[in-house]
Design a protein around this motif. Structure first.
Motif, PDB file in Angstrom:
ATOM      1  N   ILE A  81      29.671  43.053  -9.184  1.00 55.58           N
ATOM      2  CA  ILE A  81      29.573  44.498  -9.038  1.00 55.58           C
ATOM      3  C   ILE A  81      28.363  44.861  -8.174  1.00 55.58           C
ATOM      4  O   ILE A  81      28.464  45.616  -7.210  1.00 55.58           O
ATOM      5  N   ASN A  82      27.200  44.285  -8.525  1.00 52.44           N
ATOM      6  CA  ASN A  82      25.967  44.676  -7.822  1.00 52.44           C
ATOM      7  C   ASN A  82      26.024  44.322  -6.334  1.00 52.44           C
ATOM      8  O   ASN A  82      25.623  45.121  -5.482  1.00 52.44           O
ATOM      9  N   GLN A  83      26.533  43.142  -5.999  1.00 52.94           N
ATOM     10  CA  GLN A  83      26.593  42.757  -4.577  1.00 52.94           C
ATOM     11  C   GLN A  83      27.635  43.584  -3.819  1.00 52.94           C
ATOM     12  O   GLN A  83      27.446  43.891  -2.640  1.00 52.94           O
ATOM     13  N   THR A  84      28.732  43.948  -4.479  1.00 58.42           N
ATOM     14  CA  THR A  84      29.734  44.816  -3.849  1.00 58.42           C
ATOM     15  C   THR A  84      29.123  46.167  -3.498  1.00 58.42           C
ATOM     16  O   THR A  84      29.366  46.720  -2.427  1.00 58.42           O
ATOM     17  N   GLN A 101      17.639  37.764  -7.718  1.00 59.95           N
ATOM     18  CA  GLN A 101      18.200  37.643  -6.371  1.00 59.95           C
ATOM     19  C   GLN A 101      19.061  36.389  -6.211  1.00 59.95           C
ATOM     20  O   GLN A 101      19.394  35.984  -5.089  1.00 59.95           O
ATOM     21  N   PHE A 102      19.421  35.762  -7.337  1.00 58.47           N
ATOM     22  CA  PHE A 102      20.161  34.491  -7.316  1.00 58.47           C
ATOM     23  C   PHE A 102      21.394  34.572  -6.405  1.00 58.47           C
ATOM     24  O   PHE A 102      21.553  33.785  -5.472  1.00 58.47           O
ATOM     25  N   ALA A 103      22.279  35.539  -6.682  1.00 57.70           N
ATOM     26  CA  ALA A 103      23.529  35.619  -5.925  1.00 57.70           C
ATOM     27  C   ALA A 103      23.278  36.058  -4.486  1.00 57.70           C
ATOM     28  O   ALA A 103      23.882  35.526  -3.549  1.00 57.70           O
ATOM     29  N   LYS A 104      22.387  37.012  -4.310  1.00 57.69           N
ATOM     30  CA  LYS A 104      22.116  37.530  -2.960  1.00 57.69           C
ATOM     31  C   LYS A 104      21.660  36.403  -2.028  1.00 57.69           C
ATOM     32  O   LYS A 104      22.127  36.288  -0.888  1.00 57.69           O
ATOM     33  N   GLY A 157      25.994  43.296 -13.883  1.00 60.50           N
ATOM     34  CA  GLY A 157      26.055  42.777 -12.515  1.00 60.50           C
ATOM     35  C   GLY A 157      27.411  42.272 -12.080  1.00 60.50           C
ATOM     36  O   GLY A 157      27.683  42.147 -10.886  1.00 60.50           O
ATOM     37  N   GLY A 158      28.302  41.958 -13.049  1.00 57.97           N
ATOM     38  CA  GLY A 158      29.612  41.425 -12.686  1.00 57.97           C
ATOM     39  C   GLY A 158      30.410  41.080 -13.919  1.00 57.97           C
ATOM     40  O   GLY A 158      29.996  41.356 -15.043  1.00 57.97           O
ATOM     41  N   GLY A 159      31.585  40.501 -13.704  1.00 54.16           N
ATOM     42  CA  GLY A 159      32.456  40.141 -14.825  1.00 54.16           C
ATOM     43  C   GLY A 159      33.016  38.744 -14.664  1.00 54.16           C
ATOM     44  O   GLY A 159      33.396  38.327 -13.558  1.00 54.16           O
ATOM     45  N   PHE A 160      33.046  38.002 -15.774  1.00 57.24           N
ATOM     46  CA  PHE A 160      33.558  36.626 -15.758  1.00 57.24           C
ATOM     47  C   PHE A 160      35.065  36.589 -16.019  1.00 57.24           C
ATOM     48  O   PHE A 160      35.572  37.348 -16.844  1.00 57.24           O
ATOM     49  N   ARG A 161      35.739  35.682 -15.323  1.00 56.88           N
ATOM     50  CA  ARG A 161      37.151  35.399 -15.573  1.00 56.88           C
ATOM     51  C   ARG A 161      37.364  33.885 -15.596  1.00 56.88           C
ATOM     52  O   ARG A 161      36.702  33.150 -14.861  1.00 56.88           O
ATOM     53  N   PRO A 180      17.509  41.356 -14.740  1.00 64.29           N
ATOM     54  CA  PRO A 180      18.960  41.594 -14.762  1.00 64.29           C
ATOM     55  C   PRO A 180      19.657  41.340 -16.092  1.00 64.29           C
ATOM     56  O   PRO A 180      20.786  41.792 -16.300  1.00 64.29           O
ATOM     57  N   VAL A 181      19.036  40.594 -17.031  1.00 65.84           N
ATOM     58  CA  VAL A 181      19.732  40.158 -18.242  1.00 65.84           C
ATOM     59  C   VAL A 181      19.058  40.744 -19.480  1.00 65.84           C
ATOM     60  O   VAL A 181      17.827  40.743 -19.552  1.00 65.84           O
ATOM     61  N   PRO A 182      19.802  41.238 -20.504  1.00 64.64           N
ATOM     62  CA  PRO A 182      21.269  41.326 -20.548  1.00 64.64           C
ATOM     63  C   PRO A 182      21.830  42.461 -19.706  1.00 64.64           C
ATOM     64  O   PRO A 182      22.966  42.406 -19.251  1.00 64.64           O
ATOM     65  N   THR A 183      21.050  43.536 -19.496  1.00 67.59           N
ATOM     66  CA  THR A 183      21.418  44.566 -18.523  1.00 67.59           C
ATOM     67  C   THR A 183      20.149  44.911 -17.743  1.00 67.59           C
ATOM     68  O   THR A 183      19.038  44.667 -18.214  1.00 67.59           O
ATOM     69  N   GLN A 184      20.302  45.509 -16.566  1.00 62.75           N
ATOM     70  CA  GLN A 184      19.157  45.734 -15.685  1.00 62.75           C
ATOM     71  C   GLN A 184      18.146  46.692 -16.322  1.00 62.75           C
ATOM     72  O   GLN A 184      18.513  47.759 -16.799  1.00 62.75           O
TER      73      GLN A 184
END
Length: 438
Positions: free
Chosen positions: A336-339, A24-27, A309-313, A415-419
């Protein structure tokens, strides 16, 4: 312009440990700071953004403001010649080459192999009766990936399967290169993996050209200048294909099994649709396309539990979004997950509701509001391969099997490396046969 709100955390490690351990870090931070916040993970100041507008901004400015980036551990373990790390014209060139393994004609040729391996595993699981399903699904998807991408039977039982497991555990870790860390073990096993892949590739190069698997296509492939892939690049690209065709698919299929078991009304609707199709004929691409309700279920599985969960740039030119500056040299993580949890797009976002993807409802979704495979120039190359395997697996499962979740287990997702479910998704499993059309 002000920097986004947030905290960079502790010196050096920033918020890396919280990010890796707390699903739930980002949430939590979005609740505190809003749709954009800053932190520091993997040694890098990082801006987290979510929502359709944020995805559109990040994914449509590739090579202008942003280039692909990964945490240091991921970069080191994927290898410098991997498509996941290539940028600009080199990335476009290689992407076109690798796409040959995922175009419709190639996909149609994969169905028979997928069916055979699926049937073998269904028999195995029936005999086992009660077991932790997630590790079994990892073996299943690795066997499919090895067979269809590299031409190896029972890949999970080979040295390749053993090394791959340890390598995957280090992909998103603190890059401390000593023998007892996840990263140190993974780096050692990367060398062993590449040695195995080199033997496989050399054998194939010396054999008659061709083959219906991805490796055969890649060995024969030529770019616009007529050049073939070097041995070193073939190894890095095949390693990436095995990862992409295994790790994320395991997560997606496990989520399907979990969510359908928890929603018997959805299972009943899937079964009702399957009764329209002949029982005696092998599945075809055309039949799979006609399974519209199953398609809705798969879309909702990937919305509710996106494997990644998302992508780094990496920010290559300072820019602004949402009224805040994003400095050059920082990282951005589009989420991705929060969107997919945006209640403005998906009412009751925590509810598993495949009907939200019926034609009249799904056409109202905003662009970039549904991004389980990313988007833009770097959208997942194996997207159709993944969708094919998910759908074929699901159709066979609901036609031939029943399963129920065993009590007293932790189904919270790591969540890591995939859910994936914390306790490995323990189930009771048995075979049944639906009354399908003759």
């Amino acid at each position: 312009m002000a920097l986004p709100p947030g905290s960079l955390g502790l010196p050096l490690i920033g918020d890396t440990l919280n990010f890796l351990k707390d699903s739930q870090f980002a949430k939590k931070r979005h609740q505190q700071y809003g749709p954009i916040f800053k932190t520091s993970i993997f040694g890098q100041p990082t801006v987290f953004v979510c929502g359709p507008e944020a995805n559109l901004f990040v994914l449509s400015h590739e090579n202008q403001y942003f280039v692909v980036s990964w945490p240091p551990s991921t970069k080191a373990l994927l290898g410098p010649l991997s498509l996941a790390l290539q940028t600009g014209s080199e990335h476009q060139n290689r992407r076109k080459l690798l796409y040959q393994a995922f175009q419709p004609r190639a996909l149609a040729g994969y169905i028979g192999g997928m069916e055979d391996i699926t049937g073998r595993y269904l028999q195995r699981w029936t005999q086992m009766s009660e077991f932790a399903w997630y590790p079994e699904l990892r073996n299943y998807t690795f066997d499919v990936a090895c067979k269809l991408l590299v031409g190896i039977d029972n890949g999970s039982e080979t040295a390749l399967g053993h090394y791959f497991e340890t390598w995957g555990e280090g992909l998103f870790s603190i890059p401390l290169d000593v023998p007892w860390t996840k990263f140190g073990k993974a780096k050692k096993d990367r060398d062993l993996l590449l040695a195995e892949l080199e033997n496989i590739i050399r054998d194939r190069q010396e054999a008659a050209p061709g083959g219906s698997d991805a490796l055969g296509l890649l060995i024969c492939a030529r770019d616009d200048e007529g050049n073939s892939l070097s041995l070193e690049e073939l190894k890095d690209q095949v390693l990436l294909l095995l990862f992409a065709g295994h790790e994320t698919l395991t997560s997606a299929i496990a989520s399907f099994c979990l969510l359908v078991a928890q929603n018997p009304d959805v299972m009943a609707k899937i079964r009702a649709e399957q009764q329209q199709f002949p029982a005696t004929e092998p599945l075809t691409l055309e039949q799979l396309k006609q399974m519209t309700y199953l398609e809705q279920v798969m879309r909702e599985v990937l919305r509710l539990v996106p494997p990644v969960g998302g992508g780094f740039r990496q920010v290559i030119k300072a820019c602004s979004f949402g009224g805040y500056e994003i400095p050059k040299g920082w990282s951005v993580l589009y989420e991705i997950n929060q969107t997919h949890q945006d209640s403005a797009v998906y009412p009751e976002p925590d509810r598993f509701d495949p009907d939200r993807f019926t034609g009249d409802r799904s056409t109202n979704a905003k662009p970039f509001s549904y991004v389980p495979f990313g988007g833009g120039l770097r959208e997942c190359l194996g997207k159709e391969f993944a969708r094919l395997e998910m759908k074929l697996f699901a159709a066979r499962m609901v036609r031939e099997c029943e399963w129920e979740l065993l009590p007293d287990q932790d189904l919270n997702l790591i969540p890591v490396p995939t859910q994936h479910p914390r306790d490995g998704l323990r189930v009771k499993f048995w075979q049944t046969t639906m009354n399908l059309k003759d």
